[in-house]
Design a protein around this motif. Structure first.
Motif, PDB file in Angstrom:
ATOM      1  N   ILE A 152      26.932  39.281  36.546  1.00  9.34           N
ATOM      2  CA  ILE A 152      27.324  39.789  37.876  1.00  9.34           C
ATOM      3  C   ILE A 152      27.597  38.626  38.830  1.00  9.34           C
ATOM      4  N   GLY A 153      26.789  37.580  38.717  1.00 13.21           N
ATOM      5  CA  GLY A 153      26.942  36.450  39.649  1.00 13.21           C
ATOM      6  C   GLY A 153      28.033  35.471  39.243  1.00 13.21           C
ATOM      7  N   PHE A 154      28.722  35.734  38.134  1.00  9.57           N
ATOM      8  CA  PHE A 154      29.689  34.770  37.586  1.00  9.57           C
ATOM      9  C   PHE A 154      30.758  34.362  38.612  1.00  9.57           C
ATOM     10  N   GLY A 155      31.345  35.352  39.255  1.00  4.71           N
ATOM     11  CA  GLY A 155      32.430  35.070  40.208  1.00  4.71           C
ATOM     12  C   GLY A 155      31.962  34.198  41.364  1.00  4.71           C
ATOM     13  N   LEU A 156      30.728  34.435  41.815  1.00  3.04           N
ATOM     14  CA  LEU A 156      30.190  33.640  42.936  1.00  3.04           C
ATOM     15  C   LEU A 156      29.892  32.215  42.466  1.00  3.04           C
ATOM     16  N   LYS A 157      29.413  32.106  41.217  1.00  4.11           N
ATOM     17  CA  LYS A 157      29.126  30.771  40.669  1.00  4.11           C
ATOM     18  C   LYS A 157      30.410  29.948  40.582  1.00  4.11           C
ATOM     19  N   MET A 158      31.509  30.598  40.190  1.00  3.22           N
ATOM     20  CA  MET A 158      32.790  29.895  40.096  1.00  3.22           C
ATOM     21  C   MET A 158      33.258  29.430  41.474  1.00  3.22           C
ATOM     22  N   ARG A 159      32.809  30.160  42.517  1.00  7.24           N
ATOM     23  CA  ARG A 159      33.163  29.770  43.880  1.00  7.24           C
ATOM     24  C   ARG A 159      32.172  28.768  44.456  1.00  7.24           C
ATOM     25  N   LYS A 160      31.250  28.333  43.601  1.00  8.62           N
ATOM     26  CA  LYS A 160      30.242  27.340  43.965  1.00  8.62           C
ATOM     27  C   LYS A 160      29.374  27.793  45.153  1.00  8.62           C
TER      28      LYS A 160
ATOM     29  N   MET B  57      49.216  46.132  35.377  1.00  6.23           N
ATOM     30  CA  MET B  57      47.970  45.618  35.954  1.00  6.23           C
ATOM     31  C   MET B  57      47.880  44.104  35.787  1.00  6.23           C
ATOM     32  N   LYS B  58      48.217  43.643  34.575  1.00  6.38           N
ATOM     33  CA  LYS B  58      48.101  42.207  34.311  1.00  6.38           C
ATOM     34  C   LYS B  58      49.070  41.408  35.176  1.00  6.38           C
ATOM     35  N   MET B  59      50.221  42.004  35.484  1.00  6.45           N
ATOM     36  CA  MET B  59      51.171  41.293  36.351  1.00  6.45           C
ATOM     37  C   MET B  59      50.663  41.270  37.793  1.00  6.45           C
ATOM     38  N   ILE B  60      50.004  42.333  38.211  1.00 11.24           N
ATOM     39  CA  ILE B  60      49.419  42.342  39.570  1.00 11.24           C
ATOM     40  C   ILE B  60      48.308  41.293  39.642  1.00 11.24           C
ATOM     41  N   ALA B  61      47.519  41.191  38.554  1.00 12.58           N
ATOM     42  CA  ALA B  61      46.397  40.244  38.539  1.00 12.58           C
ATOM     43  C   ALA B  61      46.843  38.799  38.339  1.00 12.58           C
ATOM     44  N   GLY B  62      48.102  38.615  37.947  1.00 18.19           N
ATOM     45  CA  GLY B  62      48.595  37.249  37.710  1.00 18.19           C
ATOM     46  C   GLY B  62      48.311  36.766  36.303  1.00 18.19           C
ATOM     47  N   LEU B  63      47.908  37.677  35.417  1.00 16.73           N
ATOM     48  CA  LEU B  63      47.597  37.283  34.039  1.00 16.73           C
ATOM     49  C   LEU B  63      48.833  37.327  33.156  1.00 16.73           C
ATOM     50  N   LEU B  64      49.898  37.909  33.674  1.00 18.40           N
ATOM     51  CA  LEU B  64      51.190  37.969  32.971  1.00 18.40           C
ATOM     52  C   LEU B  64      52.279  37.708  34.003  1.00 18.40           C
ATOM     53  N   GLU B  65      53.306  37.008  33.582  1.00 15.50           N
ATOM     54  CA  GLU B  65      54.417  36.764  34.518  1.00 15.50           C
ATOM     55  C   GLU B  65      55.476  37.832  34.345  1.00 15.50           C
ATOM     56  N   PRO B  66      55.934  38.445  35.433  1.00 12.83           N
ATOM     57  CA  PRO B  66      56.999  39.433  35.270  1.00 12.83           C
ATOM     58  C   PRO B  66      58.316  38.767  34.874  1.00 12.83           C
ATOM     59  N   THR B  67      59.139  39.502  34.145  1.00 17.24           N
ATOM     60  CA  THR B  67      60.469  38.997  33.797  1.00 17.24           C
ATOM     61  C   THR B  67      61.364  39.057  35.038  1.00 17.24           C
TER      62      THR B  67
ATOM     63  N   LEU C 241      38.049  36.728  38.081  1.00 18.90           N
ATOM     64  CA  LEU C 241      36.823  36.642  38.892  1.00 18.90           C
ATOM     65  C   LEU C 241      36.776  35.341  39.700  1.00 18.90           C
ATOM     66  N   GLY C 242      37.812  34.530  39.568  1.00 17.34           N
ATOM     67  CA  GLY C 242      37.892  33.336  40.418  1.00 17.34           C
ATOM     68  C   GLY C 242      37.740  32.023  39.671  1.00 17.34           C
ATOM     69  N   ALA C 243      37.641  32.067  38.339  1.00 15.69           N
ATOM     70  CA  ALA C 243      37.483  30.816  37.588  1.00 15.69           C
ATOM     71  C   ALA C 243      38.834  30.128  37.421  1.00 15.69           C
ATOM     72  N   SER C 244      38.824  28.810  37.554  1.00 15.13           N
ATOM     73  CA  SER C 244      40.057  28.061  37.276  1.00 15.13           C
ATOM     74  C   SER C 244      40.246  28.027  35.758  1.00 15.13           C
ATOM     75  N   ARG C 245      41.372  27.472  35.329  1.00 15.38           N
ATOM     76  CA  ARG C 245      41.630  27.389  33.879  1.00 15.38           C
ATOM     77  C   ARG C 245      40.494  26.606  33.181  1.00 15.38           C
TER      78      ARG C 245
ATOM     79  N   PRO D  33      45.929  33.313  39.200  1.00 15.87           N
ATOM     80  CA  PRO D  33      45.071  34.517  39.166  1.00 15.87           C
ATOM     81  C   PRO D  33      43.810  34.372  40.015  1.00 15.87           C
ATOM     82  N   GLU D  34      43.217  33.170  39.975  1.00 10.62           N
ATOM     83  CA  GLU D  34      41.942  32.993  40.685  1.00 10.62           C
ATOM     84  C   GLU D  34      42.110  32.955  42.207  1.00 10.62           C
TER      85      GLU D  34
END
Lengths: 285, 347
Positions: free
Chosen positions: B98-106, B48-58, A189-193, B74-75
């Motif tokens: 719901i607003g979490f992602g926007l909050k992280m983007r300040k 899916m996790k590799m597309i999202a960047g949550l796992l590194e492909p071999t 969702l865009g959070a850094s580590r 990932p972010e």
């Protein structure tokens, strides 16, 4: 026999010990703190012991020192424990060994740890001698005072050494049960580590961390033996001061010791209440 | 709108010898809704996790509009993943979730509040912003998770088993909601499912993954009419497999020849026809028709399942109940194999 009666019967032995020893002790202590000791002829309860404690400058200095010891060691232990748990939840070669070493000193008694600190960090200890031997300082007495010092560094060092694995084990178990998916959601969702840790993982592990740190705070605020071994003479930590009054040759000093013990218990409870409230607000805001 | 390419994507987990995902290559067009279909443990979520960047492909690469994103955190990928169990943050209100992602983007809080309100309307939960996730039903939690993902306007939306935790009624509702939102917003969307019906109803294209390997990547109807092999046909409910030989557009079986509508290379092969495509009756000239023995007949309400036998070959047939009223087990029944419903599987 009804279930309620059976449960009561089964709990009775454990509860009776707690009630008799804890509340009995508390009641006796409370009575003595009000100067009620018929054994030595004190039969008129009053508040003189409390007045005496609250008008003694040493009490306030001791309170500040004890608060500093408890707060600093709890905060440092918490930070180090969370950092260690973050590392230990990762998969790496030798993780089992590191995990074992991390928890090893849970089995070592506080007293043994304190003696270890004394041998290592005092001005006549191993580090002081080594530093002098290697020419880093002129003599062992030039080694910085880390034990019996006014800032209670030795005491804090001992508590941190002992409590980091205690909090760490609880936090690690907590982290492992939570898993990493919440953080993955936050990252996507865009959070850094750091943001994922601060806004997601920390609030999730917070209840476990808070319980563990409250235990550590309460213990370090009320513990006697470590400040007695590693602490300075003046000001002494509150439990040490209370014990000195208790073991005074003059039996009339005992009500003061009891008043001090009651005050320590009350202060502990009040500070834990504010600590819990403040921490909850900070983490979840 | 983002074009997603997976190039020879491979994942071998530490301590494992077998790849969980083996050289998966897919081209997912901008704005397309693609299903990764397969049984549990076949490598869908790993993909899916590799597309999202949550796992590194071999090995292999993931590109968005031709640019490799493997080095992007990932972010920074613009990919949002909605997990199977929603993973709403339990200590936050629905609105804060719901607003979490926007909050992280300040983003400014007033703007967050405005967009959260819009999202709540979009997922039809306008009055639930102040509630905690624990106070919501499964379907409502799913909507909140979707709103939390969509509010950040991702380039690529990943949905992990989005309907698996919902009951039948909510599934239909959520299926429509996901499809409508995806089409309105035009977000390239990839979703994981083990349910072939879900994949077929929702997706523009389906990628069937079995044992970490891509079996077939095609439009949904192709999996029924043109499965690449027996495993694919079986996964989609295929039950009739006849061994034989292709000879000049005829498939020669033990009980006779069947005419094929498509040009097929000569040689041995396996012919498949779906149970629902076999008709009751025969042609005037007897072409592609056989007389089978009816072994069993099970009435299923809107359809009737027949178990038939021709020589040693067992055939499963799904027929309209009214068409088979006169046939009872033990009798003979005429079966017709329409040319355009026959398909010879790759050996």
């Amino acid at each position: 026999m009804s279930d309620r009666f059976k449960i009561g019967l089964l709990l009775f032995p454990a509860l009776s010990i707690i009630v008799v020893l804890f509340f009995g002790g508390l009641l006796v202590g409370l009575m003595r703190s009000f100067n009620y000791m018929p054994v030595i002829g004190l039969t008129q309860p009053d508040l003189s012991a409390y007045v005496s404690v609250f008008t003694d400058k040493e009490f306030y200095l001791s309170f500040l020192l004890t608060f500093h010891i408890a707060f600093t060691s709890t905060v440092i232990s918490c930070i180090l424990a969370v950092a260690a748990a973050l590392l230990l939840r990762r998969q790496f070669i030798g993780r089992a060994v590191v995990n074992f070493l991390f928890q090893l000193n849970l089995t070592v008694p506080h007293l043994v740890g304190a003696i270890g600190i004394l041998y290592l960090f005092s001005q006549s200890g191993s580090f002081a001698r080594l530093a002098a031997e290697w020419g880093m300082i002129a003599g062992p007495s030039d080694f910085p005072a880390l034990v019996f010092d006014p800032y209670a560094i030795g005491i804090i060092l001992q508590y941190v050494w002992k409590e980091v694995p205690f909090i760490g084990v609880i936090v690690l178990a907590n982290m492992q049960s939570i898993g990493e998916d919440y953080e993955s959601v936050a990252r996507s969702l865009g959070a850094s580590r750091w943001q994922a840790f601060r806004h997601v993982l920390l609030p999730l592990i917070f209840p476990g961390m808070l319980s563990a740190s409250v235990m550590v705070f309460a213990f370090t605020f009320g513990a006697y033996e470590i400040p007695a071994i590693l602490g300075a003479n003046y000001p002494a930590a509150l439990p040490v001061l209370a014990y000195r009054h208790y073991t005074d040759v003059d039996l009339a000093a005992r009500p003061e010791a009891m008043a001090m013990a009651i005050i320590i218990a009350l202060l502990s409870a009040v500070m834990i209440y504010f600590y819990v409230r403040f921490s909850r607000q900070r983490v979840r805001s | 709108m983002t074009h997603v390419s997976l190039k020879q994507l491979t994942k071998i987990y530490p301590g494992s010898i077998e790849p969980s995902l083996d050289q998966l290559s897919l081209e997912i067009a901008s704005g397309e809704l693609t299903a990764l279909l397969g049984p549990s443990g076949c490598g869908k979520t790993t993909t899916m996790k590799m597309i999202a960047g949550l796992l590194e492909p071999t090995a292999g690469d993931v590109t968005f509009d031709g640019r490799s994103v493997l080095r992007d955190k990932p972010e920074h990928r613009g990919v949002v993943m909605v997990f199977q169990n929603y993973l709403l943050f339990p200590y936050m209100s629905v609105a804060a979730n719901i607003g979490f992602g926007l909050k992280m983007r300040k983003i400014d809080q007033t703007e967050i509040d405005r967009r959260v309100s819009e999202m709540l309307d979009l997922v039809k939960l306008p009055d639930l912003g102040a509630r905690r996730p624990s106070e919501l039903s499964g379907g409502q939690q799913q909507r909140v998770a979707l709103a939390r993902a969509l509010i950040v306007q991702p380039n690529v939306l990943l949905l992990d088993e989005p309907l698996s935790n919902l009951d039948a009624h909510l599934r239909f509702e959520m299926r429509d909601l996901i499809r409508n939102l995806q089409q309105d917003m035009g977000i390239t969307t990839i979703f994981v499912t083990h349910d072939q019906e879900e994949a077929v109803v929702l997706a523009d294209k389906v990628a069937l993954i079995l044992d970490g390997r891509l079996k077939q990547y095609d439009v949904p109807s192709a999996f029924y009419s043109r499965p690449v092999d027996k495993a694919t046909a079986l996964f989609f409910g295929g039950q009739n497999f006849l061994a034989g030989t292709v000879n000049d557009d005829q498939f020669v079986t033990r009980f006779g020849s069947l005419r094929l509508s498509e040009k097929t290379p000569n040689g041995p092969g396996t012919l498949t026809i779906r149970p629902e495509n076999i008709r009751i009756g025969s042609t005037a000239d007897g072409r592609n028709s056989v007389v089978a023995s009816l072994i069993d007949k099970i009435y299923l309400g809107t359809q009737t399942r027949l178990q038939c036998q021709v020589g040693e070959t067992q055939l499963q047939v799904i027929a309209n109940p009214n068409d088979v009223l006169e046939y009872e087990p033990g009798q003979n029944i005429p079966l017709l194999f329409p040319e355009n419903a026959l398909w010879v599987l790759q050996s």
